[in-house]
Design a protein around this motif. Sequence first.
Motif, PDB file in Angstrom:
ATOM      1  N   LYS A 166      86.718 -71.393  -5.875  1.00 17.71           N
ATOM      2  CA  LYS A 166      86.624 -72.793  -5.449  1.00 17.71           C
ATOM      3  C   LYS A 166      85.534 -73.560  -6.217  1.00 17.71           C
ATOM      4  O   LYS A 166      84.598 -74.088  -5.641  1.00 17.71           O
ATOM      5  N   PRO A 167      85.676 -73.626  -7.564  1.00 19.19           N
ATOM      6  CA  PRO A 167      84.659 -74.293  -8.367  1.00 19.19           C
ATOM      7  C   PRO A 167      84.632 -75.798  -8.103  1.00 19.19           C
ATOM      8  O   PRO A 167      85.651 -76.412  -7.798  1.00 19.19           O
ATOM      9  N   ALA A 168      83.433 -76.364  -8.224  1.00 20.28           N
ATOM     10  CA  ALA A 168      83.258 -77.801  -7.981  1.00 20.28           C
ATOM     11  C   ALA A 168      82.129 -78.336  -8.849  1.00 20.28           C
ATOM     12  O   ALA A 168      81.249 -77.587  -9.277  1.00 20.28           O
ATOM     13  N   ILE A 169      82.192 -79.641  -9.094  1.00 22.34           N
ATOM     14  CA  ILE A 169      81.058 -80.358  -9.670  1.00 22.34           C
ATOM     15  C   ILE A 169      80.604 -81.369  -8.629  1.00 22.34           C
ATOM     16  O   ILE A 169      81.398 -81.861  -7.837  1.00 22.34           O
ATOM     17  N   VAL A 170      79.317 -81.649  -8.642  1.00 26.90           N
ATOM     18  CA  VAL A 170      78.744 -82.692  -7.796  1.00 26.90           C
ATOM     19  C   VAL A 170      78.204 -83.773  -8.710  1.00 26.90           C
ATOM     20  O   VAL A 170      77.491 -83.485  -9.672  1.00 26.90           O
ATOM     21  N   LEU A 171      78.557 -85.009  -8.389  1.00 35.74           N
ATOM     22  CA  LEU A 171      78.059 -86.157  -9.142  1.00 35.74           C
ATOM     23  C   LEU A 171      77.304 -87.092  -8.210  1.00 35.74           C
ATOM     24  O   LEU A 171      77.753 -87.371  -7.099  1.00 35.74           O
ATOM     25  N   ASP A 172      76.182 -87.591  -8.692  1.00 35.42           N
ATOM     26  CA  ASP A 172      75.498 -88.712  -8.067  1.00 35.42           C
ATOM     27  C   ASP A 172      76.332 -89.949  -8.396  1.00 35.42           C
ATOM     28  O   ASP A 172      77.163 -89.929  -9.313  1.00 35.42           O
ATOM     29  N   ILE A 173      76.137 -91.032  -7.666  1.00 31.91           N
ATOM     30  CA  ILE A 173      76.951 -92.233  -7.917  1.00 31.91           C
ATOM     31  C   ILE A 173      76.229 -93.250  -8.792  1.00 31.91           C
ATOM     32  O   ILE A 173      76.652 -93.533  -9.917  1.00 31.91           O
ATOM     33  N   ASP A 174      75.151 -93.829  -8.282  1.00 25.65           N
ATOM     34  CA  ASP A 174      74.523 -94.967  -8.965  1.00 25.65           C
ATOM     35  C   ASP A 174      73.778 -94.544 -10.226  1.00 25.65           C
ATOM     36  O   ASP A 174      72.894 -93.693 -10.188  1.00 25.65           O
ATOM     37  N   ASN A 175      74.162 -95.136 -11.342  1.00 22.78           N
ATOM     38  CA  ASN A 175      73.609 -94.882 -12.667  1.00 22.78           C
ATOM     39  C   ASN A 175      73.861 -93.451 -13.140  1.00 22.78           C
ATOM     40  O   ASN A 175      73.197 -92.959 -14.035  1.00 22.78           O
ATOM     41  N   THR A 176      74.847 -92.818 -12.512  1.00 19.44           N
ATOM     42  CA  THR A 176      75.366 -91.532 -12.968  1.00 19.44           C
ATOM     43  C   THR A 176      76.874 -91.689 -13.137  1.00 19.44           C
ATOM     44  O   THR A 176      77.354 -91.806 -14.250  1.00 19.44           O
ATOM     45  N   ALA A 177      77.620 -91.716 -12.031  1.00 15.84           N
ATOM     46  CA  ALA A 177      79.070 -91.916 -12.118  1.00 15.84           C
ATOM     47  C   ALA A 177      79.405 -93.376 -12.427  1.00 15.84           C
ATOM     48  O   ALA A 177      80.336 -93.655 -13.180  1.00 15.84           O
ATOM     49  N   LEU A 178      78.655 -94.282 -11.831  1.00 14.97           N
ATOM     50  CA  LEU A 178      78.880 -95.716 -12.051  1.00 14.97           C
ATOM     51  C   LEU A 178      77.719 -96.322 -12.833  1.00 14.97           C
ATOM     52  O   LEU A 178      76.568 -95.906 -12.670  1.00 14.97           O
ATOM     53  N   GLU A 179      78.021 -97.321 -13.630  1.00 17.38           N
ATOM     54  CA  GLU A 179      77.019 -98.011 -14.448  1.00 17.38           C
ATOM     55  C   GLU A 179      76.333 -99.107 -13.624  1.00 17.38           C
ATOM     56  O   GLU A 179      76.319-100.276 -14.006  1.00 17.38           O
ATOM     57  N   THR A 180      75.756 -98.734 -12.513  1.00 14.25           N
ATOM     58  CA  THR A 180      75.235 -99.683 -11.535  1.00 14.25           C
ATOM     59  C   THR A 180      74.249-100.673 -12.146  1.00 14.25           C
ATOM     60  O   THR A 180      74.310-101.860 -11.851  1.00 14.25           O
ATOM     61  N   TYR A 181      73.354-100.221 -12.991  1.00 11.93           N
ATOM     62  CA  TYR A 181      72.345-101.108 -13.587  1.00 11.93           C
ATOM     63  C   TYR A 181      72.960-102.027 -14.641  1.00 11.93           C
ATOM     64  O   TYR A 181      72.664-103.208 -14.691  1.00 11.93           O
ATOM     65  N   TYR A 182      73.810-101.476 -15.479  1.00 14.59           N
ATOM     66  CA  TYR A 182      74.341-102.217 -16.627  1.00 14.59           C
ATOM     67  C   TYR A 182      75.609-102.999 -16.297  1.00 14.59           C
ATOM     68  O   TYR A 182      75.741-104.151 -16.696  1.00 14.59           O
ATOM     69  N   HIS A 183      76.553-102.361 -15.635  1.00 13.08           N
ATOM     70  CA  HIS A 183      77.848-102.970 -15.313  1.00 13.08           C
ATOM     71  C   HIS A 183      78.269-102.487 -13.927  1.00 13.08           C
ATOM     72  O   HIS A 183      79.033-101.514 -13.826  1.00 13.08           O
ATOM     73  N   PRO A 184      77.778-103.109 -12.869  1.00 10.37           N
ATOM     74  CA  PRO A 184      78.068-102.628 -11.504  1.00 10.37           C
ATOM     75  C   PRO A 184      79.566-102.400 -11.274  1.00 10.37           C
ATOM     76  O   PRO A 184      80.397-103.228 -11.638  1.00 10.37           O
ATOM     77  N   GLY A 185      79.869-101.235 -10.695  1.00 12.32           N
ATOM     78  CA  GLY A 185      81.248-100.904 -10.359  1.00 12.32           C
ATOM     79  C   GLY A 185      82.056-100.266 -11.471  1.00 12.32           C
ATOM     80  O   GLY A 185      83.145 -99.762 -11.225  1.00 12.32           O
ATOM     81  N   GLN A 186      81.533-100.252 -12.685  1.00 11.46           N
ATOM     82  CA  GLN A 186      82.282 -99.660 -13.799  1.00 11.46           C
ATOM     83  C   GLN A 186      81.907 -98.197 -13.983  1.00 11.46           C
ATOM     84  O   GLN A 186      80.768 -97.796 -13.746  1.00 11.46           O
ATOM     85  N   ALA A 187      82.870 -97.418 -14.428  1.00 14.18           N
ATOM     86  CA  ALA A 187      82.649 -95.992 -14.669  1.00 14.18           C
ATOM     87  C   ALA A 187      81.711 -95.789 -15.846  1.00 14.18           C
ATOM     88  O   ALA A 187      81.788 -96.499 -16.852  1.00 14.18           O
ATOM     89  N   ASN A 188      80.844 -94.798 -15.718  1.00 14.97           N
ATOM     90  CA  ASN A 188      80.019 -94.339 -16.822  1.00 14.97           C
ATOM     91  C   ASN A 188      80.908 -93.370 -17.598  1.00 14.97           C
ATOM     92  O   ASN A 188      81.152 -92.251 -17.160  1.00 14.97           O
ATOM     93  N   LYS A 189      81.425 -93.810 -18.718  1.00 16.95           N
ATOM     94  CA  LYS A 189      82.497 -93.094 -19.415  1.00 16.95           C
ATOM     95  C   LYS A 189      82.205 -91.633 -19.763  1.00 16.95           C
ATOM     96  O   LYS A 189      83.083 -90.787 -19.585  1.00 16.95           O
TER      97      LYS A 189
END
Length: 192
Positions: free
Chosen positions: A70-93
């Motif tokens: 049951k492998p998994a990855i954990v992601l933080d959201i703000d300024n990790t998964a999403l570009e909260t500082y630069y482009h709020p709501g957009q994916a960090n590619k």
Amino acid sequence: MSVKKSRIAALVALAAVALPAASLGAATTAQAASGRAAVPGYQTWQADVQKAVAPAIPWLQDRIGQGVDKPAIVLDIDNTALETYYHPGQANKPVLKVAQWANEHNVAVLFVTARTSSSSARQQLEDAGYPVDTVCTREHGESKDEGKARCREELSDDGYTITANIGNRSTDFEGGFYEKGFKLPDYGGQLS
């Protein structure tokens, strides 16, 4: 004064008016005095993020090859998964690429956040193109590191093997319950 010297003086004066204070060093001095690093431009941040997550997929390939349950990855959201500082709501590619690879290879994509609402977080992540198996949020009264550690512990108790943990703050890594951490830049705490 010669014509050449007066032209140079005029250009220097014009540049001093046209350039923002940060270009002249005022912000650098203030940042140095406060002990905080400057937030770089978007392209620099993206290059730094790419460098930080480049080893993630090879790590995941290796762990999957070893038959992890049951492998998994954990992601933080703000300024990790999403570009909260630069482009709020957009994916960090670069991070989205890791999440999509994980999803395509039957690795659960889990989100652990200091936010206190999972429904709005899930919607933002899905709108940005992320596969979302679950979102675990901080409970009211918990510190960020306590909430994130609790979430990872609960996910581990649910049977997940958190092979990779990706975040940009030290609170994303405190408390354990993951095999390998991939730290994105936070520039002295400027990107929370």
